[in-house]
Design an enzyme around this catalytic site. Structure first.
Site, PDB file in Angstrom:
ATOM      1  CG  ASP A  17      -0.083  -4.091   2.697  1.00  0.00           C
ATOM      2  OD1 ASP A  17       0.275  -3.568   1.621  1.00  0.00           O
ATOM      3  OD2 ASP A  17      -0.401  -3.427   3.695  1.00  0.00           O
TER       4      ASP A  17
ATOM      5  CG  LEU B 111      -7.618 -24.775  -4.540  1.00  0.00           C
ATOM      6  CD1 LEU B 111      -7.624 -25.234  -3.088  1.00  0.00           C
ATOM      7  CD2 LEU B 111      -6.905 -25.806  -5.415  1.00  0.00           C
ATOM      8  N   GLY B 112     -11.356 -23.110  -6.956  1.00  0.00           N
ATOM      9  CA  GLY B 112     -12.767 -23.120  -7.338  1.00  0.00           C
ATOM     10  C   GLY B 112     -13.686 -23.625  -6.254  1.00  0.00           C
ATOM     11  CB  VAL B 113     -13.776 -24.685  -3.017  1.00  0.00           C
ATOM     12  CG1 VAL B 113     -13.626 -25.952  -3.835  1.00  0.00           C
ATOM     13  CG2 VAL B 113     -12.460 -24.292  -2.375  1.00  0.00           C
TER      14      VAL B 113
ATOM     15  N   GLY C 255       3.627   6.701   8.075  1.00  0.00           N
ATOM     16  CA  GLY C 255       5.010   6.772   7.624  1.00  0.00           C
ATOM     17  C   GLY C 255       5.846   5.600   8.093  1.00  0.00           C
ATOM     18  CG  ASN C 256       6.494   4.000  12.092  1.00  0.00           C
ATOM     19  OD1 ASN C 256       6.006   4.785  12.890  1.00  0.00           O
ATOM     20  ND2 ASN C 256       7.780   3.701  12.102  1.00  0.00           N
ATOM     21  CB  SER C 257       3.364   1.686   6.083  1.00  0.00           C
ATOM     22  OG  SER C 257       2.136   1.663   6.724  1.00  0.00           O
TER      23      SER C 257
ATOM     24  CG  HIS D 150      -0.344   0.274   2.521  1.00  0.00           C
ATOM     25  ND1 HIS D 150      -0.081  -0.718   3.431  1.00  0.00           N
ATOM     26  CD2 HIS D 150       0.058   1.419   3.115  1.00  0.00           C
ATOM     27  CE1 HIS D 150       0.462  -0.198   4.520  1.00  0.00           C
ATOM     28  NE2 HIS D 150       0.555   1.107   4.350  1.00  0.00           N
TER      29      HIS D 150
END
Length: 432
Positions: free
Chosen positions: A147, A275-277, A218-220, A108
Site C-alpha cells: 500500500d 513460485l507457483g505454490v 486524511g492522515n493516510s 489507496h
C-alpha cells in the site's frame, strides 16, 4: 530532543498535580522545596514546548497534502442512484523522500485517480507571503502489496526525510503523526508506539507499527516520526467502529518503505516473482495433525501444475525451510525473499519431505502484471455504459484508443468497450 516532548493535555495534568502539591500543609522548608520543584517542572515543560515547536518547524516542509480527482461507480447509500459513474475527489497526505521532488504516500490515496495535485508548504517566514505552492504530480510507481506509492513533482531543493537513517520503532516510544486529517493541513498528533511488527492477518507478510497517536481520514500517507524528527513509518490505516480515531492506528515500517522506494525509483513497479505454490505457516496444530518433523517453516498446501513449483519437483506436504540461501520460518519470510528473486534465474530451495531433507532448484516466473490505466480524464457519464459486473466501461473514442497497447489482442471498432484498469470493489478500512 528525546524526552522533551509533551502534549498540552499532559502538561495540564502535570500542572494540576503540581498545584495540588503546593496547597498541601507543609513546613517552611517543605514549601520552599515544593516551590523549587514546581519552578523546575515549569522550566522543563517550557523546554519541551520549545523543542516541539522546533521539531514541527523542521518537519512541516517535508509533509504535503494530496488531492485527487477520479471516477467511481455509485453504490447503495450514495446521493445518486447505484451503478452510475461519477466524479470522485479524495484527500490524503504524503512526504518528500528526496530533494528533487519524489514523495511517498499510500497506494489507496491515489487509487483510480486521473489527476493528482500536491500542496507543499514553502517555509516562507513572512506572515503576508503565500506559504503554500501547488503542483501536479505524476505516479512514478505503485507497490500495491505494501500500500505504497511513489509520486514525482517538478521541484528542486526540497526538505525531505532521509530513508537511509537506521531508525527502528520501539514499544512505548513517544511518536508524532503528521498529516492532513479531515483536510486540515499540517496537523500533528502525539502518541505512543503500542506495538512493533503487528501482524493483522495470519500468514500476511505485511507487518505494521501500531500507535495510539490519533489518525483520522486524511492522515493516510503521512509520516510517523520520533522525537528527533526521524521517520519511523508511513501512516496507513486505523481500526475503528466509528470511522474516526479510537487509538488503534497502523503505519508501514521504515524498512519496508525504504525497500519499496528503492525498487519503485529504479523500476517503476514492484511485484513478486511467482513460485507457483500455495504456502501456509506451520502452527502447533498443523505439526501435530500432520505428524510433521519440522518445527518451523512453510507448508506447501498445493502445487498448481505447470508452474515453477511443479517444475522444481515440489509436492503438497513438503515443508520449505530455505530459499536462496536464507532461512524460511513462516510465510512472511517466504514472501519477503520472493521480492529479491529474479524471474528466470534459478534459486536453491531447501525442503523437508517426511524425514528427508531435499535440495531443489526453482526458477521463478514473471509476475502477473495489471493492465495499464487508460486515459480516462475525458470520460463523461453520458458516454459510458455502466454494467452491474463490478466494473465500468467506456465507449471507445480516439482519446481512449490512443492510450491502448496495439498488441492488446482485440480489434478497435466503434462500439468496443474495453475495461478501464481496476475493478470496483471493497477496500480495507483506511484513513483516506
Amino acid at each position: 530532543m528525546k524526552n522533551r516532548f509533551w502534549n498540552s493535555s499532559l502538561r495540564g495534568s502535570l500542572l494540576a498535580l503540581v498545584s495540588g502539591l503546593l496547597i498541601l500543609p507543609a513546613s517552611g522548608a517543605q514549601r520552599l522545596t515544593a516551590s523549587n520543584g514546581a519552578a523546575e517542572t515549569m522550566h522543563n515543560l517550557q523546554l519541551m514546548s520549545s523543542e516541539m515547536e522546533r521539531l514541527s518547524i523542521a518537519v512541516a516542509p517535508k509533509v504535503v497534502q494530496i488531492a485527487t480527482q477520479g471516477l467511481k461507480i455509485t453504490g447503495n447509500g450514495d446521493e445518486q442512484p447505484a451503478g452510475v459513474l461519477v466524479a470522485e475527489r479524495g484527500r490524503g497526505s504524503g512526504f518528500f523522500v528526496s530533494s528533487d521532488g519524489y514523495l511517498l504516500t499510500n497506494a489507496h490515496v491515489i487509487a483510480d485517480a486521473i489527476r493528482i495535485t500536491v500542496v507543499v508548504q514553502s517555509g516562507v517566514a513572512s506572515p503576508d507571503a503565500d506559504r503554500t505552492r501547488e503542483y501536479v504530480a505524476r505516479v512514478a510507481g505503485v507497490d500495491n502489496d505494501n500500500d505504497l506509492a511513489l509520486l514525482k513533482i517538478d521541484a528542486e531543493g526540497l526538505s525531505f526525510f532521509d530513508l537511509n537513517r537506521g531508525v527502528s520503532a520501539r514499544q512505548g516510544q513517544l511518536v508524532l503523526a503528521y498529516g492532513n486529517p479531515m483536510g486540515l493541513s499540517q496537523s500533528a498528533t502525539l502518541g505512543l508506539v503500542s506495538a512493533v511488527e503487528r501482524q493483522l492477518i495470519p500468514d500476511d507478510p505485511r507487518v505494521y507499527i501500531q500507535t495510539d497517536a490519533p489518525l483520522n481520514p486524511g492522515n493516510s500517507g503521512g509520516p510517523l516520526v520520533d522525537l528527533d524528527g526521524h521517520l519511523l513509518g508511513v501512516n496507513t490505516m486505523i481500526l475503528s467502529q466509528s470511522g474516526g480515531s479510537e487509538g488503534i492506528g497502523f503505519a508501514v515500517p521504515l524498512d519496508v518503505a525504504r525497500y519499496s522506494y528503492s525498487i519503485l525509483r529504479e523500476k517503476g513497479t514492484m511485484a513478486r516473482p511467482m513460485l507457483g505454490v500455495q504456502p501456509r505457516s506451520l502452527t502447533p496444530e498443523l505439526i501435530a495433525g500432520l505428524h510433521l518433523k519440522a518445527t518451523e517453516g512453510v507448508l506447501v498446501e498445493d502445487v498448481p501444475p505447470g508452474g515453477p513449483g511443479a517444475d522444481a519437483g515440489l509436492q503438497p506436504g513438503d515443508v520449505i525451510s530455505g530459499l536462496a540461501g536464507k532461512p524460511i520460518r513462516n510465510v512472511r519470510d517466504l514472501l519477503r525473499v520472493e521480492y529479491q528473486l529474479s524471474p528466470g534465474q534459478a534459486s536453491e530451495l531447501t525442503v523437508l519431505r517426511g524425514d528427508s531433507p531435499r535440495a531443489l532448484r526453482i526458477t521463478p516466473a514473471v509476475p502477473r502484471s495489471s493492465p495499464a490505466a487508460l486515459p480516462s480524464r475525458d470520460i463523461t457519464d453520458k458516454d459510458n455504459l455502466i454494467l452491474r459486473l463490478s466494473m465500468y466501461g467506456a465507449t471507445l473514442t480516439p482519446t481512449l484508443a490512443s492510450g491502448l497497447d496495439a498488441g492488446a489482442g482485440f480489434h478497435r471498432r466503434a462500439g468496443d468497450c474495453p475495461c478501464l484498469a481496476g475493478t470496483v470493489g471493497a477496500k480495507p478500512s483506511s484513513t483516506r
